[in-house]
Design an enzyme around this catalytic site. Structure first.
Site, PDB file in Angstrom:
ATOM      1  N   SER A  27      70.410  -1.286 -49.745  1.00 21.90           N
ATOM      2  CA  SER A  27      69.127  -0.274 -49.838  1.00 21.90           C
ATOM      3  C   SER A  27      67.745  -0.951 -50.085  1.00 21.90           C
ATOM      4  O   SER A  27      67.638  -1.715 -50.919  1.00 21.90           O
ATOM      5  CB  SER A  27      69.412   0.454 -51.184  1.00 21.90           C
ATOM      6  OG  SER A  27      68.520   1.483 -51.613  1.00 21.90           O
ATOM      7  N   LYS A  47      69.775   1.292 -45.487  1.00 19.82           N
ATOM      8  CA  LYS A  47      69.090   2.163 -45.887  1.00 19.82           C
ATOM      9  C   LYS A  47      67.738   1.913 -46.406  1.00 19.82           C
ATOM     10  O   LYS A  47      67.511   1.015 -46.947  1.00 19.82           O
ATOM     11  CB  LYS A  47      70.014   2.744 -47.135  1.00 19.82           C
ATOM     12  CG  LYS A  47      69.522   3.968 -48.161  1.00 19.82           C
ATOM     13  CD  LYS A  47      70.196   4.590 -49.042  1.00 19.82           C
ATOM     14  CE  LYS A  47      69.740   4.551 -50.415  1.00 19.82           C
ATOM     15  NZ  LYS A  47      70.623   5.491 -51.288  1.00 19.82           N
ATOM     16  N   LYS A  70      64.103   3.982 -48.009  1.00 17.97           N
ATOM     17  CA  LYS A  70      63.647   4.929 -48.778  1.00 17.97           C
ATOM     18  C   LYS A  70      62.647   5.478 -48.071  1.00 17.97           C
ATOM     19  O   LYS A  70      61.671   4.562 -47.313  1.00 17.97           O
ATOM     20  CB  LYS A  70      63.001   4.195 -50.144  1.00 17.97           C
ATOM     21  CG  LYS A  70      64.027   3.634 -51.012  1.00 17.97           C
ATOM     22  CD  LYS A  70      64.993   5.019 -51.580  1.00 17.97           C
ATOM     23  CE  LYS A  70      66.216   4.393 -52.476  1.00 17.97           C
ATOM     24  NZ  LYS A  70      66.741   5.434 -53.229  1.00 17.97           N
ATOM     25  N   ASP A  89      66.820   7.820 -47.522  1.00 17.20           N
ATOM     26  CA  ASP A  89      67.040   8.428 -48.634  1.00 17.20           C
ATOM     27  C   ASP A  89      65.620   8.758 -49.371  1.00 17.20           C
ATOM     28  O   ASP A  89      64.627   8.000 -49.528  1.00 17.20           O
ATOM     29  CB  ASP A  89      67.679   7.347 -49.681  1.00 17.20           C
ATOM     30  CG  ASP A  89      67.851   7.901 -51.291  1.00 17.20           C
ATOM     31  OD1 ASP A  89      67.554   9.367 -51.217  1.00 17.20           O
ATOM     32  OD2 ASP A  89      68.484   7.244 -51.969  1.00 17.20           O
ATOM     33  N   GLU A 143      69.633  11.444 -46.835  1.00 17.17           N
ATOM     34  CA  GLU A 143      70.011  11.589 -48.453  1.00 17.17           C
ATOM     35  C   GLU A 143      69.145  12.457 -48.999  1.00 17.17           C
ATOM     36  O   GLU A 143      67.663  12.030 -48.981  1.00 17.17           O
ATOM     37  CB  GLU A 143      70.319  10.155 -48.947  1.00 17.17           C
ATOM     38  CG  GLU A 143      70.707  10.183 -50.374  1.00 17.17           C
ATOM     39  CD  GLU A 143      71.064   8.802 -50.760  1.00 17.17           C
ATOM     40  OE1 GLU A 143      71.225   8.080 -49.822  1.00 17.17           O
ATOM     41  OE2 GLU A 143      71.231   8.704 -52.023  1.00 17.17           O
ATOM     42  N   ASP A 157      72.551  13.297 -53.268  1.00 16.35           N
ATOM     43  CA  ASP A 157      72.765  12.498 -54.348  1.00 16.35           C
ATOM     44  C   ASP A 157      72.349  13.119 -55.795  1.00 16.35           C
ATOM     45  O   ASP A 157      73.308  13.549 -56.323  1.00 16.35           O
ATOM     46  CB  ASP A 157      71.765  11.134 -54.207  1.00 16.35           C
ATOM     47  CG  ASP A 157      71.697  10.273 -55.276  1.00 16.35           C
ATOM     48  OD1 ASP A 157      72.044  10.565 -56.212  1.00 16.35           O
ATOM     49  OD2 ASP A 157      71.116   9.276 -55.026  1.00 16.35           O
ATOM     50  N   LYS A 200      77.876   8.686 -57.671  1.00 12.33           N
ATOM     51  CA  LYS A 200      77.373   7.520 -58.852  1.00 12.33           C
ATOM     52  C   LYS A 200      78.134   7.840 -60.124  1.00 12.33           C
ATOM     53  O   LYS A 200      78.081   9.045 -60.389  1.00 12.33           O
ATOM     54  CB  LYS A 200      75.695   7.725 -59.039  1.00 12.33           C
ATOM     55  CG  LYS A 200      75.122   7.044 -57.688  1.00 12.33           C
ATOM     56  CD  LYS A 200      73.635   7.246 -58.021  1.00 12.33           C
ATOM     57  CE  LYS A 200      72.828   6.665 -56.885  1.00 12.33           C
ATOM     58  NZ  LYS A 200      71.394   6.879 -56.839  1.00 12.33           N
ATOM     59  N   GLY A 247      74.255   3.289 -55.796  1.00 21.37           N
ATOM     60  CA  GLY A 247      73.980   2.435 -56.608  1.00 21.37           C
ATOM     61  C   GLY A 247      72.700   2.672 -57.478  1.00 21.37           C
ATOM     62  O   GLY A 247      72.105   3.376 -57.048  1.00 21.37           O
TER      63      GLY A 247
END
Ligand code: OSB
Ligand code: MG
Length: 372
Positions: A135, A161, A163, A188, A213, A238, A262, A290
């Site tokens: 990530s 991934k 952000k 995400d 996400e 998420d 999670k 995570g």
């Protein structure tokens, strides 16, 4: 078997590289390690709440308070040792899932150690080798992001991934697709968009992403379902997924096709397994998210990610991606195939290094039956 003592330690570990999301930028992580002692064994858990309430309303301080005042007393007053029993008893307290999960994880580790089995065997895990993803935070420039991703791909990561947030979405996707046309890539937003941004989000379809996400805020299942019906890229939730009920509602509303589990956000392994089982029956793949955990929390995540419906790569990287020195030995490393092996030793199957935990500790407290 009887619990003799519970220990809480508040730790700070600096990241090897600052981590920025649409929620803010952090240079390191403050978190709580929970240790539960019985019969000469010690079970370890990690509370993934952060120092500030950005990702969720919980913080290290609220979690500490819940543990000290309400959750640890359950163990001593009701003589609880079984994680499932703790899960049911703790349900009478509303919310605070990360605090609950940290203690439940320690009880699972203790139970597995007492049985001499790796945790994944208690859970019914079947995948012994996991192909993880990495990530990547928001960077100061596109060049810096590309440099980071190139490094991770060279290290062997097979899924990336990134952000995103308004103003940092199309351009980074375009750049990464240009350099890595076949790389499994996902994004995400940590809830940074609103329904007004729907048309702009739909433009992300051109990048063939594995998933988008959490585009909208946690409470907003309805707008996720509106976007999902118009977008080719699967929506993954998420922050919106708090427990089995929210998974069922998201499924019934068509708010997502994929679930990020999670263990801290959903309040422990018992709830996570219910979500896993429901999703499996309803043909909805899950994957393990995570929280930049230390080696203790990440070992727990590895065992959970071994369950059969964890079908997408987890956000679970090698120790060195997060910390210069992890608090476990040996550190988590990628194999030459870019995989991580689920530990085979009893419990979490990794060894916490007490001296490193002590060095990173800001505050510590010991609780016994006589404390209450
Ligand atoms: O949204 O998945 C998230 C870290 C902190 C808070 C929220 C998130 C994350 C990550 C980290 O993406 C992933 C990892 O632990 O490798
Ligand atoms: Mg996320």
């Amino acid at each position: 078997m009887k619990i003799e003592q519970v220990e809480l330690s508040l730790l700070y570990l600096p990241y090897v590289h600052p981590f920025e999301t649409s929620l803010g930028r952090e240079e390191g992580r403050t978190f709580i390690i929970v240790q539960v002692y019985a019969d000469g064994l010690c079970g370890y858990g990690e509370v993934v709440a952060s120092q500030a309430p950005f990702y969720s309303y919980e913080t290290t301080q609220t979690a500490w308070y819940l543990l000290e005042e309400f959750l640890i007393p359950l163990l001593f007053n009701q003589k609880i040792i079984e994680p499932e029993h703790f899960y049911r008893a703790a349900q009478k307290f509303r919310g605070h899932p990360m605090a609950k999960a940290g203690l439940e994880l320690a009880l699972w580790d203790l139970k597995a150690k007492a049985m001499g089995l790796p945790l994944y065997q208690l859970y019914g895990g079947t995948q012994k080798e996991i192909t993880p993803g990495v990530s990547c935070g928001i960077e100061d420039s596109l060049e810096e992001l590309l440099r980071q991703v190139e490094g991770y791909v060279k290290e062997g990561y097979k899924r990336v991934k990134i952000k995103i947030k308004p103003g940092w979405d199309r351009e980074p996707c375009h750049l990464l697709r240009k350099h890595f046309p076949d790389l499994p890539l996902q994004v995400d937003a940590n809830g940074a968009y609103r329904i007004e941004d729907k048309e702009r989000l739909k433009e992300l379809d051109e990048f063939c992403l594995l998933m988008l996400e959490q585009p909208f805020p946690p409470y907003d299942l309805w707008d996720h379902s509106r976007l999902a019906s118009e977008m080719a890229t699967p929506i993954c939730l998420d922050e919106s997924i708090l427990n089995l009920d929210s998974v069922r509602q998201a499924y019934e509303m068509g708010a997502c096709r994929i679930i990020n589990i999670k263990v801290g956000r959903v309040g422990g392994i018992c709830e996570a397994r219910k979500i896993h089982d429901y999703s499996q029956v309803h043909d909805m793949p899950v994957w393990c998210g995570g929280m930049l955990e230390s080696g203790i929390g990440r070992a727990h995540n590895l065992h959970l990610a071994s369950l059969p419906n964890f079908l997408y790569p987890p956000d679970l990287s090698a120790s060195r991606r997060y910390y210069a020195e992890d608090i476990i030995e040996p550190p988590v490393e990628l194999t030459k195939d870019g995989t991580i092996l689920v530990p085979e030793g009893p419990g979490i199957g990794v060894n916490p290094v007490e001296e490193r935990i002590k060095r990173a500790t800001l505050r510590q407290a010991v609780f016994k039956a006589s404390s209450y």
